[in-house]
Structure formats: C-alpha cells, structure tokens
Write an enzyme that holds these catalytic residues in place. Structure first.
Site, PDB file in Angstrom:
ATOM      1  N   ASP A  87       0.816  -1.230   0.000  1.00  0.00           N
ATOM      2  CA  ASP A  87       0.000   0.000   0.000  1.00  0.00           C
ATOM      3  C   ASP A  87       0.843   1.270   0.000  1.00  0.00           C
ATOM      4  OD1 ASP A  87       1.042   0.011   2.530  1.00  0.00           O
ATOM      5  OD2 ASP A  87      -0.861  -0.229   3.575  1.00  0.00           O
ATOM      6  N   GLU A 146       3.188   2.155   2.252  1.00  0.00           N
ATOM      7  CA  GLU A 146       3.842   2.488   3.526  1.00  0.00           C
ATOM      8  C   GLU A 146       5.210   1.819   3.571  1.00  0.00           C
ATOM      9  OE1 GLU A 146       1.358   1.466   6.833  1.00  0.00           O
ATOM     10  OE2 GLU A 146      -0.221   2.880   6.257  1.00  0.00           O
ATOM     11  N   ARG A 194      13.867  26.936  -2.002  1.00  0.00           N
ATOM     12  CA  ARG A 194      13.555  28.027  -2.937  1.00  0.00           C
ATOM     13  C   ARG A 194      12.220  28.700  -2.638  1.00  0.00           C
ATOM     14  NH1 ARG A 194      15.062  24.523  -8.167  1.00  0.00           N
ATOM     15  NH2 ARG A 194      14.338  22.952  -6.702  1.00  0.00           N
ATOM     16  N   GLN A 195      11.343  27.992  -1.917  1.00  0.00           N
ATOM     17  CA  GLN A 195      10.040  28.606  -1.580  1.00  0.00           C
ATOM     18  C   GLN A 195      10.179  29.346  -0.266  1.00  0.00           C
ATOM     19  OE1 GLN A 195       6.788  25.769  -1.957  1.00  0.00           O
ATOM     20  NE2 GLN A 195       7.956  24.696  -3.525  1.00  0.00           N
ATOM     21  N   HIS A 241      18.290  32.605  -0.341  1.00  0.00           N
ATOM     22  CA  HIS A 241      18.268  33.818  -1.143  1.00  0.00           C
ATOM     23  C   HIS A 241      17.861  35.014  -0.302  1.00  0.00           C
ATOM     24  CE1 HIS A 241      16.323  36.121  -4.698  1.00  0.00           C
ATOM     25  NE2 HIS A 241      17.531  36.537  -4.465  1.00  0.00           N
ATOM     26  N   LYS A 300      18.238  36.569 -15.062  1.00  0.00           N
ATOM     27  CA  LYS A 300      17.255  35.544 -15.457  1.00  0.00           C
ATOM     28  C   LYS A 300      15.834  35.997 -15.161  1.00  0.00           C
ATOM     29  CE  LYS A 300      16.534  31.561 -12.971  1.00  0.00           C
ATOM     30  NZ  LYS A 300      16.900  30.227 -12.506  1.00  0.00           N
ATOM     31  N   ARG A 338      12.173  33.983 -14.925  1.00  0.00           N
ATOM     32  CA  ARG A 338      11.461  32.710 -15.054  1.00  0.00           C
ATOM     33  C   ARG A 338       9.991  33.006 -15.232  1.00  0.00           C
ATOM     34  NH1 ARG A 338      12.154  27.316 -14.188  1.00  0.00           N
ATOM     35  NH2 ARG A 338      14.247  27.405 -13.337  1.00  0.00           N
ATOM     36  N   ASP A 358      26.062  26.779 -11.321  1.00  0.00           N
ATOM     37  CA  ASP A 358      24.832  27.052 -10.570  1.00  0.00           C
ATOM     38  C   ASP A 358      24.741  26.075  -9.406  1.00  0.00           C
ATOM     39  OD1 ASP A 358      22.477  28.337  -9.951  1.00  0.00           O
ATOM     40  OD2 ASP A 358      21.443  27.845 -11.820  1.00  0.00           O
TER      41      ASP A 358
HETATM   42  C1  R5P Z   1      17.283  29.016  -8.937  1.00  0.00           C
HETATM   43  O1  R5P Z   1      17.421  30.217  -8.918  1.00  0.00           O
HETATM   44  C2  R5P Z   1      18.443  28.075  -8.991  1.00  0.00           C
HETATM   45  O2  R5P Z   1      19.643  28.704  -8.715  1.00  0.00           O
HETATM   46  C3  R5P Z   1      18.527  27.371 -10.316  1.00  0.00           C
HETATM   47  O3  R5P Z   1      18.931  28.291 -11.305  1.00  0.00           O
HETATM   48  C4  R5P Z   1      17.230  26.766 -10.708  1.00  0.00           C
HETATM   49  O4  R5P Z   1      16.676  26.058  -9.642  1.00  0.00           O
HETATM   50  C5  R5P Z   1      17.407  25.862 -11.889  1.00  0.00           C
HETATM   51  O5  R5P Z   1      16.169  25.351 -12.236  1.00  0.00           O
HETATM   52  P1  R5P Z   1      15.905  24.749 -13.667  1.00  0.00           P
HETATM   53  O6  R5P Z   1      16.986  23.767 -13.948  1.00  0.00           O
HETATM   54  O7  R5P Z   1      14.553  24.110 -13.519  1.00  0.00           O
HETATM   55  O8  R5P Z   1      15.880  25.880 -14.624  1.00  0.00           O
END
Ligand code: R5P
Length: 295
Positions: A34, A36, A91-92, A126, A189, A191, A215
């Site tokens: 299931d 678990e 990131r959130q 960040h 960048k 997004r 990165d």
């Molecule tokens: C976000 O600012 C991180 O530094 C990466 O640039 C980001 O998470 C990369 O995400 P993805 O590969 O989905 O573009």
C-alpha cells in the site's frame, strides 16, 4: 558515533564513514504493497548519531526521514545530526502569491524539531542570510561545493570564464572564481514558468572564451539551456556546466546538451552520472569540527 544512511546513498555514506573512521549502518527498508514503509535501524544506537539523507525527490523521502529520526531517538541517540547534501524546499522562501505556504520556513521547523543539527551543501538561501534562521534554535551548517567545482574547472579549463545564469548564483560563481583566479560574470534571469526561462547575458564579452555555467541546482535544465544558448550566440568557444546539485529531472540533460553544452560536471551531493567532484572531505571536516565542539 555512528553514521546511518539509506541504500541509495551508500556510496557517499561509505566514503564519509571511511574519511571519519566511524562505523556505518544502512537503514533497512521494506515497502508494503500500500506504499507504507517499515524501517529498521540498528537496535542499540550510540548517543551521537549522524543520519545522511539528501532530499532530492523530497516528498517521498521526508516521511521516512522523520520516522527514522524519531526511531533513532527511541533506540538511544541523544544527539542527532542530519547531513542532507541537498536540502529541498529552500527556494520557496516567501509567499509569492497570497495564501502560498512558505515551505522553507515550515520544513525548517520540522527538521529543527527532529534534529539537533543540520549540515548541508549550497542550500538555496536567497532572502535569508543563514541556515540558522531556517532552523529555529538549532545548529545549521551550510557548506559549499563551489570552490571544489572552481578547482575542477581551473584544472580542466585554465582561463575559463565562469558564468552565473542568474543573480542568485552570483555568490557561488564569485566563491569559485576567486578561489582559483578565474574570471566571472553574472547573467540576469527571468522565469515565466517551470519550463520557461529567459537568460540575458551580462556586458562581459564571451566571444572566443571557454565558458562554464555554474549554478547550485540543475532541475529542469531550462536555466542552463537558456544561458548556454546565449553564450553560444555570443560567440563562446565552448560551453560547459558545473553544478552542485545534479537533479536533472525529465529531459533536462537532453535540453542542456541540445543547447550546445559539452561537458556536465557535478558534485556528488546528488548521485548522478555527471558526478565529478566529491564533497566527502568537506562534509567530513565539518562533522569532525562539530564533534570537537561537542567534547
Ligand atoms: C534558482 O534560482 C536556482 O539557482 C537554479 O537556477 C534553478 O533552480 C534551476 O532550475 P531549472 O533547472 O529548472 O531551470
């Protein structure tokens, strides 16, 4: 001391245990039909235990991690450290739209309730300055793979230009470049969605240069692909990639290659075919110094 780890990170765990001279055991898992999971830990644990668990694919792993931590306490661990080479949900970190749950804050609180200390590598901090802010009342140690990646680039491509695909990666590119006398520049960048990313190159000319995009995370690969296309269009002689956390989900790697990227190098924070530098010495030194502080 004992290092506990899960089977899918056994390679990193064995390296770490060997570097520290600590005993190591794997958490035994049984997956019920299931969905678990039953976990089994060594029945008698020492007072100080370090649990290694990277949180790539986080939703599947968090339940197991919290159960393992609670179980370890019952089996004798009085001081529990989490080593999570990749810490998810960082990131959130703000409410981007009304009602949105600030996952960084809440995951931090869950981990702070379960562990005495948390060690990680290049967390995506960040808008908060330190990991301690994410882990109320606990010790947080944020290590970096950027100087290791910088050393790798300097060895393979002396004279390379390190390029951060966005402002947030500026910190890692600066650290990697300054440690090894490399040039660096930072892109801008935007997004627009999970898979829609625009990257504008900085004023620095990339023409004829060996460019390395550096990165913290490669997830969908769209950030790296957009930056690579920009660098190619700007006349870069070659474009390679160096990342700390090689998530590379779905078709990410194919997208990055299609954008003209030659080599992909990553740290072994996340097990991946591109792993080229090991964070074991950095993790081992950090754990050693935490132990010395505790004595
Ligand atoms: C976000 O600012 C991180 O530094 C990466 O640039 C980001 O998470 C990369 O995400 P993805 O590969 O989905 O573009």
């Amino acid at each position: 001391m004992m290092l506990l780890a899960f089977d899918d990170e056994a390679l990193l765990a064995r390296g770490l245990a060997a570097a520290l001279g600590w005993p190591m055991a794997l958490v035994q898992r049984h997956r019920f039909p299931d969905g678990e999971t039953r976990l089994r830990l060594p029945p008698a644990l020492p007072a100080r235990v370090v649990l290694l668990r990277g949180l790539q694919d986080p939703n599947a792993k968090l339940t197991e991690l919290l159960l393992a931590a609670a179980g370890a306490r019952e089996l004798g661990a009085r001081h529990l450290t989490l080593v999570s080479p990749y810490l998810a949900y960082m990131r959130q970190d703000i409410e981007f739209s009304p009602g949105e749950v600030v996952s960084q804050r809440h995951l931090g609180r869950l981990l702070a309730a379960a562990f005495d200390a948390v060690v990680t590598v290049d967390p995506h901090l960040h808008r908060v300055a330190t990991l301690d802010e994410v882990l109320p009342g606990r010790r947080g140690l944020a290590l970096s793979a950027a100087p290791l990646l910088g050393a790798h680039v300097a060895r393979h491509l002396p004279g390379a230009l390190l390029l951060a695909p966005d402002e947030e990666a500026g910190q890692w590119v600066r650290a990697a470049a300054q440690a090894h006398g490399l040039d660096y520049a930072v892109c801008h960048k935007q997004r627009h969605g999970d898979h829609e990313v625009d990257v504008a190159l900085p004023g620095t000319s990339v023409a004829g240069r060996a460019v390395v995009l550096l990165d913290d995370v490669a997830s969908t690969g769209r950030t790296l692909a957009a930056a690579a296309r920009g660098a190619r269009a700007g006349g870069a002689a070659s474009v390679d990639v160096a990342v700390t956390h090689a998530l590379f989900v779905g078709d990410a790697l194919a997208q990055v290659r299609a954008a003209g990227v030659r080599q992909v190098w990553s740290s072994d924070c996340v097990p991946h075919a591109s792993n080229a530098v090991s964070v074991v010495p950095v993790l081992a030194a950090a754990l050693q110094s935490l132990e010395e502080l505790a004595r």
